[in-house]
Design an enzyme around this catalytic site. Structure first.
Site, short mmCIF file in Angstrom:
data_model
loop_
_atom_site.label_atom_id
_atom_site.label_comp_id
_atom_site.label_asym_id
_atom_site.label_seq_id
_atom_site.Cartn_x
_atom_site.Cartn_y
_atom_site.Cartn_z
N ASP A 229 0.86 -1.18 0.00
CA ASP A 229 0.00 0.00 0.00
C ASP A 229 0.90 1.23 0.00
O ASP A 229 1.67 1.45 0.94
CB ASP A 229 -0.89 0.02 1.23
N ASP A 384 -13.70 -4.94 -2.37
CA ASP A 384 -13.64 -4.65 -0.93
C ASP A 384 -15.01 -4.89 -0.30
O ASP A 384 -15.77 -3.95 -0.04
CB ASP A 384 -13.23 -3.20 -0.69
#
Length: 529
Positions: A229, A384
């Site tokens: 990330d 997600d």
């Protein structure tokens, strides 16, 4: 002179970087005459069969390429380039190939297989070839939905085959001309060795194998993926971070777990099968050429020779320079900078909402645009989802499962709600609707996160992964929740996931990639060592 036949394909930067890593210089073909001039020519193929052939013909490269091969001049084809040697492909009906080899390229039968084939598989050599002089049964990286059948291929051309449901041609060679379905530039040390011998040797030599040919079936390995990330910290530097439930701050500062390029190189050296970068900072107002992640990709692809995926911000936008960029423009720039696959998240949810509302796609979504040009294997959908508990299946119109983990009020059923904006906003779309629609639109892989498990280290959400695997034929990457090596073993054994991804536990060295692979190997699960 070594020339690269760069006709606007996807990630050819990795081929260039691999050649330079081996100490050689390579220049791009600028005109059909360069194909005649080249001492050695590398012909990469990235994208769909039709787009490759259309570009070769439009740029005047097809005929010089045919002549070069007929003259037995050193030429190396990669991936779709091997398929282009044939008369045609089911991927692009009516589009003629180079016609060097007889027959048609066929789509894999997806009855029991995840298609595309994405990952590391072995090869079975049918003759000794100097390109594979040091080959020791290592796995090599494949990513394709279509294959060249063994039947009908002239024996003088057959070099290697691989098994994926059927036995297919994974390499051909005759004289000084060779082509490979796998990507040597993305196959780590084994692939670099193959490239090195093509570059260094004066000629390619082949001879019959001594004794009986090997008949042991090859196996597609389960992939272990390291995820980074990436966002800017308060000082404006790009750092790798990780948070629980997307909270990446610690003591008021963005948590800094390392520099992206250095960390990616570490994972490559430790044996990661792929590297995924997720851009979690909104860079979209920058002019496209100034997007910070492009430089990360360029620098990483110079040092990392396994597949790279980039996600975050892959959608149309207008930059601060006032220029409009389509999703295809954005994706193309990332491919040219070193990405092998593009991950699409929130934009996929919006697209699916529109398809469900209108009853059909409009052909203009990022998924459709990128898939048409670069092939399904280039498009990853990052999902997600989060659990929504219900007391009975009749309480919702969404796809429900009966769970062994009851809700806060003892609810025995739940559905998985898709979210956008980093999991902060839920939408009236369930995970089954999303993945099935995205597959129909042309996506080639699902990166399946789980907000409820993110950062918990309690293991992957096996119920979610099983539900999605039962609904799609494309590969599924399990993500979120890994805390031990055993969790990787569980997800492969109990769900059939094609790959598993982790971030924080790898960053902090709580679990090593080698530890995971040793456990998988000892458990009889195929993995690349």
């Amino acid at each position: 002179m070594i020339y690269l036949l760069d006709y606007g394909a996807g990630n050819v930067r990795s081929v260039r970087n691999a050649v330079q890593r081996l100490g050689e210089e390579i220049v791009a073909v600028r005109s059909p005459a360069d194909i005649e001039l080249a001492d050695k020519l590398i012909f990469p193929g990235v994208g769909s069969f039709g787009s490759v052939m259309h570009r070769l013909i439009a740029d005047g490269y097809a005929e010089p390429l045919r002549r070069r091969i007929a003259e037995n001049r050193p030429t190396l084809g990669i991936c779709v380039a091997l398929q282009a040697f044939f008369e045609g492909s089911e991927e692009s009906p009516g589009v003629p190939g180079l016609g060097i080899l007889p027959g048609m390229v066929r789509r894999f039968d997806d009855g029991q297989l995840a298609v595309p084939q994405i990952g590391w598989n072995g090869i079975r050599l049918h003759k000794h070839c100097s390109l594979f002089a040091d080959y020791q049964s290592e796995n090599l990286y494949f990513v394709h939905s279509y294959h060249a059948p063994v039947q009908g291929l002239p024996e003088e051309w057959l070099l290697a085959t691989t098994d994926y449901g059927v036995e297919f041609v994974s390499a051909v060679c005759r004289g000084n001309v060779a082509a490979m379905q796998f990507h040597p530039e993305k196959s780590g040390a084994a692939g670099l060795g193959i490239l090195k011998r093509f570059l260094m040797d004066d000629r390619i030599s082949c001879r019959p194998l001594p004794g009986q040919p090997v008949t042991t079936p090859t196996r597609l390995a389960k992939r272990i993926i390291a995820c980074l990330d990436v966002r800017s910290n308060d000082q404006g530097d790009l750092v790798v971070t990780k948070g629980d439930q997307y909270d990446v701050r610690e003591a008021g500062q963005v948590r800094n777990l390392g520099k992206p390029v250095e960390l990616a190189r570490r994972y490559f050296e430790e044996g990661a099968d792929e590297i995924t970068f997720l851009n979690i900072t909104a860079f979209r107002d920058f002019p496209l050429a100034d997007q910070p992640m492009l430089e990360i990709l360029r620098r990483t692809s110079e040092q990392v020779f396994v597949p790279l995926t980039i996600g975050g911000g892959i959608r149309e936008f207008t930059g601060s320079d006032g220029v409009f960029y389509s999703a295809l423009d954005v994706a193309s720039e990332y491919f040219r900078s070193g990405a092998d696959k593009i991950s699409i998240g929130s934009d996929a949810v919006t697209t699916v909402e529109q398809v469900l509302a209108n009853g059909r796609p409009n052909g203009k979504s990022a998924i459709e645009q990128i898939s048409r040009v670069y092939g399904a294997q280039a498009v990853v959908i990052s999902v997600d989802p989060r659990r929504v508990y219900v007391t009975s299946p009749q309480q919702t119109n969404h796809a429900v499962i009966e769970t062994v983990f009851p809700g806060p009020h003892g609810e025995r059923y739940c559905w998985y709600q898709c979210t956008v904006k980093g999991g902060r906003e839920g939408r009236d779309v369930d995970v089954v609707q999303l993945v099935r629609t995205c597959e129909q639109l042309g996506a080639g892989e699902i990166l399946l996160n789980c907000i409820d498990r993110d950062g918990t280290k309690n293991g992957f959400d096996l119920e979610l992964i099983r539900q999605v695997k039962q609904q799609v034929k494309i590969p599924v990457i399990a993500s979120s929740g890994a805390g031990t090596a055993t969790h990787f073993q569980e997800v492969f054994e109990q769900t059939g996931a094609d790959a598993a991804l982790a971030a924080g536990i790898f960053h902090r060295r709580e679990v090593g990639i080698g530890e995971v692979k040793n456990l998988l190997r000892d458990s009889g699960i195929a993995c690349r060592q």
